[in-house]
Motif scaffolding. Structure first.
Motif, mmCIF file in Angstrom:
data_model
loop_
_atom_site.group_PDB
_atom_site.id
_atom_site.type_symbol
_atom_site.label_atom_id
_atom_site.label_comp_id
_atom_site.label_asym_id
_atom_site.label_seq_id
_atom_site.Cartn_x
_atom_site.Cartn_y
_atom_site.Cartn_z
ATOM 1 N N TYR A 177 -5.945 17.394 -6.023
ATOM 2 C CA TYR A 177 -5.041 16.472 -6.302
ATOM 3 C C TYR A 177 -4.516 16.505 -7.843
ATOM 4 O O TYR A 177 -3.350 16.454 -8.090
ATOM 5 C CB TYR A 177 -5.510 15.154 -5.856
ATOM 6 N N ALA A 213 -0.772 17.743 -9.103
ATOM 7 C CA ALA A 213 0.079 16.888 -9.915
ATOM 8 C C ALA A 213 0.457 17.645 -10.989
ATOM 9 O O ALA A 213 1.544 17.615 -11.425
ATOM 10 C CB ALA A 213 -0.878 15.869 -10.460
ATOM 11 N N GLN A 255 7.021 11.308 -10.764
ATOM 12 C CA GLN A 255 6.808 10.244 -9.783
ATOM 13 C C GLN A 255 5.953 10.502 -8.668
ATOM 14 O O GLN A 255 4.708 10.147 -8.117
ATOM 15 C CB GLN A 255 7.950 9.790 -9.061
ATOM 16 N N GLU A 256 6.092 11.941 -7.908
ATOM 17 C CA GLU A 256 5.147 12.594 -7.120
ATOM 18 C C GLU A 256 3.796 13.027 -7.467
ATOM 19 O O GLU A 256 2.854 12.926 -7.076
ATOM 20 C CB GLU A 256 5.849 13.770 -6.424
ATOM 21 N N ILE A 282 2.450 11.395 -9.823
ATOM 22 C CA ILE A 282 1.693 10.037 -10.149
ATOM 23 C C ILE A 282 1.067 9.723 -8.849
ATOM 24 O O ILE A 282 -0.389 9.458 -8.851
ATOM 25 C CB ILE A 282 2.518 8.805 -10.498
ATOM 26 N N LYS A 283 1.680 9.974 -7.490
ATOM 27 C CA LYS A 283 0.964 9.660 -6.136
ATOM 28 C C LYS A 283 -0.251 10.815 -5.829
ATOM 29 O O LYS A 283 -1.159 10.066 -5.417
ATOM 30 C CB LYS A 283 2.237 9.839 -5.201
ATOM 31 N N MET A 284 -0.193 11.884 -6.410
ATOM 32 C CA MET A 284 -1.186 12.887 -6.081
ATOM 33 C C MET A 284 -2.319 12.233 -7.263
ATOM 34 O O MET A 284 -3.385 12.296 -6.951
ATOM 35 C CB MET A 284 -0.737 14.077 -6.883
ATOM 36 N N GLU A 337 -3.127 9.249 -7.870
ATOM 37 C CA GLU A 337 -3.652 8.148 -7.350
ATOM 38 C C GLU A 337 -4.626 8.254 -6.402
ATOM 39 O O GLU A 337 -5.632 7.738 -6.314
ATOM 40 C CB GLU A 337 -2.483 7.204 -6.980
ATOM 41 N N ILE A 338 -4.329 9.464 -5.572
ATOM 42 C CA ILE A 338 -5.141 10.039 -4.576
ATOM 43 C C ILE A 338 -6.396 10.512 -5.405
ATOM 44 O O ILE A 338 -7.748 10.303 -4.748
ATOM 45 C CB ILE A 338 -4.602 10.927 -3.832
#
Length: 463
Positions: free
Chosen positions: A101, A105, A115-116, A118-120, A122-123
């Motif tokens: 991840y 990222a 933004q994408e 950041i989502k990675m 967070e995982i």
């Protein structure tokens, strides 16, 4: 993934490099390859890291860690699709591997998809055993988005877990500064100090914040605490010296700058400020001595050359000032500050052609201040270079349209070369912009200003 380099790893590195020289194929376990690759990436030897990855995967084709190193190199080389394909395959094998991840990222970040990314991350955070690193990466993505509030909060989470992460601490203060929250910054640092009373970096940053707020006594206290926490902290002595200068406590400032010279290699910055303090104290021979030491220590430090030049200008010793500014220009002929002083000094010495040359050079280097254009024009007028002065004023108009100072000069210049129609046109334009400035024509072109036709036109506009 990041392994420490113990003696065994150093042996593995020597063994690997020996293998490359002899072209022999030797066996390494996957841990050894990881240590070798990590070392080469750390020291920036990408070609050797690639070789180690290739040979490692030949011997251990299913090693997740070696494949992740391959991904890291692909990303470095901007081969993002190849890297992403490997990561997709690895995700099927180890869907809970945080590094997958993190690298995804990294790819998204390189594509400006923050933004994408950041989502990675967070995982990754849900699967990691090293949360500070992931929080730091999250903070950086928010920095890219100029979301300094979220960046600050993530750096704070880093510091909550690892209170010796001074990089995170510096970044927190940077975010506070960008958000113009100096008061909040000090409060945060003071709360951090309560848990870490001997953190010299935090005390130093508190001092910096107080200095920016011009709370000099509080700043001094903070720098003193930084020095108590680490008596070898050069930055604290330097900043304390700067504050003492502000308070006009020049002897104490010199003492602090001198300490930095004893603790480490001498710096031009310290020599320069010692010189300034001695000049303020009226000890001129020592001031010059330290200014010279500053220019010798770092010939590219323009502040040192400017200090010694300005010193001689204040003493009206323009020949010496010219000597030093010429030396400075020989070292850095693209420094605008040098050329502006070169011009002023030559003007004082009545070397008008050289003074004009200095301003022309300033303009060529991008110093487009109105004063530069105007001063050069007046020098050209004194030199009788009317055509060149006109050309220069027209160039100035591109930056400063509808400027009375330019219009009146163009008027006088055109009258000077018997172009009356243009002279009257520029005079009228100047009068429309600002009638008060017309008096500068009396100063620059007195004979033209006193012509009856000129006075009649001026009177008409004033009426």
């Amino acid at each position: 993934m990041h392994l420490s380099q113990n003696e065994g790893h150093h042996f593995s590195l020597s063994k690997f490099e020996s293998m490359l020289k002899t072209n022999d194929i030797l066996f390494f376990d996957s841990d050894e390859f990881e240590a070798i690759i990590f070392h080469y990436l750390e020291v920036g030897k990408i070609a050797l890291a690639k070789k180690a990855v290739r040979l490692g995967l030949e011997q251990h084709p299913n090693s997740i860690h070696l494949l992740l190193f391959k991904v890291e190199i692909f990303i470095f080389e901007n081969k993002l699709e190849e890297a992403d394909n490997i990561l997709n395959n690895l995700h099927k094998i180890e869907p809970s591997n945080e590094e997958i991840y993190i690298q995804k990222a990294n790819i998204l970040s390189k594509k400006d998809k923050h933004q994408e990314a950041i989502k990675m991350l967070e995982i990754a955070l849900e699967n990691t055993t090293d949360a500070p690193d992931v929080y730091s990466l999250l903070a950086m993505e928010y920095m890219f988005l100029e979301d300094f509030e979220n960046a600050k909060n993530n750096y704070m989470k880093c510091l909550e877990i690892d209170q010796e992460d001074y990089s995170a601490l510096y970044n927190i203060i940077y975010c506070f500064d960008v958000l113009e929250e100096k008061g909040e910054s000090i409060k945060y640092l003071l709360s951090f100090i309560e848990l870490n009373p001997y953190c010299e970096v935090a005390w130093h940053q508190i001092g910096m914040q107080y200095r920016h707020l011009k709370k000099y006594e509080e700043a001094l206290d903070a720098f003193d605490y930084a020095i108590i926490s680490d008596e070898f902290f050069i930055g604290a002595y330097l900043e304390k010296g700067k504050v003492l200068e502000k308070l006009k406590r020049y002897k104490e400032a010199i003492q602090n700058y001198q300490i930095t010279l004893e603790l480490d290699d001498p710096t031009a910055f310290a020599f320069l400020h010692i010189g300034k303090c001695y000049e303020k104290l009226g000890v001129e021979d020592l001031a010059i001595h330290y200014y010279k030491k500053a220019t010798h220590e770092d010939p590219l430090l323009d502040k040192a050359w400017i200090a010694i030049t300005d010193f001689h200008c204040r003493k009206f010793n323009f020949q010496k000032a010219l000597y030093y500014i010429n030396k400075a220009i020989q070292i850095d002929e693209e420094n605008i500050l040098y050329w502006k002083r070169f011009s002023k000094i030559n003007k004082k010495l009545n070397f008008l052609e050289e003074a004009e040359k200095g301003l022309q050079k300033s303009l060529e280097l991008g110093n487009y201040e109105l004063e530069t254009w105007i001063t050069r024009c007046d020098l050209l007028i004194n030199l009788g270079e009317f055509e060149t002065a006109i050309q220069s004023m027209h160039q100035a108009m591109e930056f400063y349209p509808d400027t009375a100072e330019i219009e009146y000069r163009l008027s006088g210049l055109h009258f000077s070369i018997n172009q009356g129609v243009k002279g009257y046109a520029h005079l009228e334009k100047g009068l429309q912009i600002d009638q008060e400035y017309v008096l500068l024509m009396d100063y620059v072109f007195p004979n033209i200003f006193n012509r009856p036709s000129i006075q009649k036109l001026i009177a008409k506009y004033k009426a």
